[in-house]
Write a protein that holds these residues in place. Structure first.
Motif, PDB file in Angstrom:
ATOM      1  N   GLY A  31       0.789  -1.229   0.000  1.00 23.58           N
ATOM      2  CA  GLY A  31       0.000   0.000   0.000  1.00 23.58           C
ATOM      3  C   GLY A  31       0.818   1.275   0.000  1.00 23.58           C
ATOM      4  O   GLY A  31       0.272   2.362   0.062  1.00 23.58           O
ATOM      5  N   LEU A  32       2.155   1.161  -0.063  1.00 21.20           N
ATOM      6  CA  LEU A  32       3.016   2.345   0.029  1.00 21.20           C
ATOM      7  C   LEU A  32       3.660   2.690  -1.307  1.00 21.20           C
ATOM      8  O   LEU A  32       3.898   1.815  -2.137  1.00 21.20           O
ATOM      9  CB  LEU A  32       4.131   2.083   1.050  1.00 21.20           C
ATOM     10  CG  LEU A  32       3.703   1.826   2.490  1.00 21.20           C
ATOM     11  CD1 LEU A  32       4.899   1.412   3.335  1.00 21.20           C
ATOM     12  CD2 LEU A  32       3.033   3.054   3.089  1.00 21.20           C
ATOM     13  N   GLY A  36       7.706   5.617   0.799  1.00 25.41           N
ATOM     14  CA  GLY A  36       7.141   4.986   1.988  1.00 25.41           C
ATOM     15  C   GLY A  36       7.729   3.606   2.240  1.00 25.41           C
ATOM     16  O   GLY A  36       8.005   3.227   3.378  1.00 25.41           O
ATOM     17  N   LYS A  37       7.904   2.832   1.163  1.00 24.52           N
ATOM     18  CA  LYS A  37       8.497   1.496   1.290  1.00 24.52           C
ATOM     19  C   LYS A  37       9.920   1.578   1.828  1.00 24.52           C
ATOM     20  O   LYS A  37      10.304   0.808   2.718  1.00 24.52           O
ATOM     21  CB  LYS A  37       8.490   0.767  -0.057  1.00 24.52           C
ATOM     22  CG  LYS A  37       7.122   0.312  -0.491  1.00 24.52           C
ATOM     23  CD  LYS A  37       7.157  -0.353  -1.849  1.00 24.52           C
ATOM     24  CE  LYS A  37       5.741  -0.702  -2.289  1.00 24.52           C
ATOM     25  NZ  LYS A  37       5.680  -1.302  -3.601  1.00 24.52           N
ATOM     26  N   LEU A  38      10.695   2.524   1.313  1.00 25.58           N
ATOM     27  CA  LEU A  38      12.069   2.680   1.786  1.00 25.58           C
ATOM     28  C   LEU A  38      12.112   3.107   3.252  1.00 25.58           C
ATOM     29  O   LEU A  38      12.934   2.621   4.030  1.00 25.58           O
ATOM     30  CB  LEU A  38      12.828   3.677   0.901  1.00 25.58           C
ATOM     31  CG  LEU A  38      13.119   3.208  -0.525  1.00 25.58           C
ATOM     32  CD1 LEU A  38      13.699   4.345  -1.361  1.00 25.58           C
ATOM     33  CD2 LEU A  38      14.040   2.001  -0.525  1.00 25.58           C
ATOM     34  N   ALA A  39      11.216   4.000   3.635  1.00 33.41           N
ATOM     35  CA  ALA A  39      11.157   4.443   5.032  1.00 33.41           C
ATOM     36  C   ALA A  39      10.795   3.278   5.945  1.00 33.41           C
ATOM     37  O   ALA A  39      11.416   3.079   6.996  1.00 33.41           O
ATOM     38  CB  ALA A  39      10.147   5.579   5.184  1.00 33.41           C
ATOM     39  N   VAL A  43      12.960   1.454   9.059  1.00 30.29           N
ATOM     40  CA  VAL A  43      12.470   1.204  10.419  1.00 30.29           C
ATOM     41  C   VAL A  43      12.578  -0.288  10.740  1.00 30.29           C
ATOM     42  O   VAL A  43      12.992  -0.673  11.850  1.00 30.29           O
ATOM     43  CB  VAL A  43      11.015   1.700  10.580  1.00 30.29           C
ATOM     44  CG1 VAL A  43      10.434   1.278  11.914  1.00 30.29           C
ATOM     45  CG2 VAL A  43      10.956   3.215  10.426  1.00 30.29           C
ATOM     46  N   GLN A  44      12.240  -1.128   9.779  1.00 29.38           N
ATOM     47  CA  GLN A  44      12.335  -2.578   9.990  1.00 29.38           C
ATOM     48  C   GLN A  44      13.787  -2.979  10.265  1.00 29.38           C
ATOM     49  O   GLN A  44      14.059  -3.783  11.163  1.00 29.38           O
ATOM     50  CB  GLN A  44      11.797  -3.327   8.772  1.00 29.38           C
ATOM     51  CG  GLN A  44      11.769  -4.828   8.954  1.00 29.38           C
ATOM     52  CD  GLN A  44      11.100  -5.552   7.794  1.00 29.38           C
ATOM     53  OE1 GLN A  44      10.550  -4.945   6.882  1.00 29.38           O
ATOM     54  NE2 GLN A  44      11.131  -6.862   7.831  1.00 29.38           N
TER      55      GLN A  44
END
Length: 181
Positions: A31-32, A36-39, A43-44
């Motif tokens: 959904g990103l 957003g996916k890189l951010a 975090v992961q």
């Protein structure tokens, strides 16, 4: 994120964190946009690096423990599952059939409290489960018509929540507060 800060500052203090979202599941990434996916990947990665400093992780479901074991290397032996703050009884033995009767364990339908108010505080985003909560509440209203549900919070999902409330015909029993009281 506060969990990361606590992990970074750890000394002799025990660190207890909580798991309430399936943060790194594929559907969330899908959904990103790229940024957003890189951010989220960042975090992961930080979660993976700092997780060893956590002494105990409290999760609200075994599904989250299993998922985070795969996605960030969470040690299940360092977890405790508390299902939304209350223990889950053995349904099969209670009901004798092994089938789950919705609401049976958490709602006393014979309560003398005629109009109970239920409160849900959280952002109105898909992963918070409002699409599951609202039909369950509509079902509860069949036997407890004077109960009320208050949703405190706002977010991108508000329009969809409003549509579900309208479709179920429960607008008179649900208050959607937004961010201000």
């Amino acid at each position: 994120d506060r969990d990361m800060v606590a992990r970074r500052l750890k000394s002799t203090v025990k660190i207890v964190n909580s798991l309430v979202n399936n943060s790194y599941r594929k559907r969330r990434y899908d959904g990103l946009n790229l940024k957003g996916k890189l951010a989220l990947m960042g975090v992961q990665f930080l979660d993976c690096l700092t997780l060893r400093k956590v002494d105990l992780m409290i999760a609200n479901s075994q599904v989250l423990v299993d998922s985070h074991s795969k996605t960030i290397g969470l040690d299940p032996r360092k977890t405790v599952v508390i299902h939304r703050g209350r223990p889950i009884p053995s349904l099969g033995s209670q009901l004798g059939t092994g089938k789950v009767e919705p609401g049976r364990d958490f709602v006393n339908r014979n309560s003398k409290i005629v109009n109970r108010t239920w409160l849900c505080v959280g952002r109105l985003i898909e992963r918070k489960g409002h699409k599951d909560l609202l039909p369950a509440f509509a079902e509860l209203l069949k036997t407890r018509p004077y109960d009320r549900l208050v949703l405190a919070g706002d977010g991108e999902y508000r329009g969809e929540v409003e549509q579900v409330i309208k479709r179920l015909g429960i607008g008179g029993s649900v208050a959607l507060l937004g961010l201000s009281l």
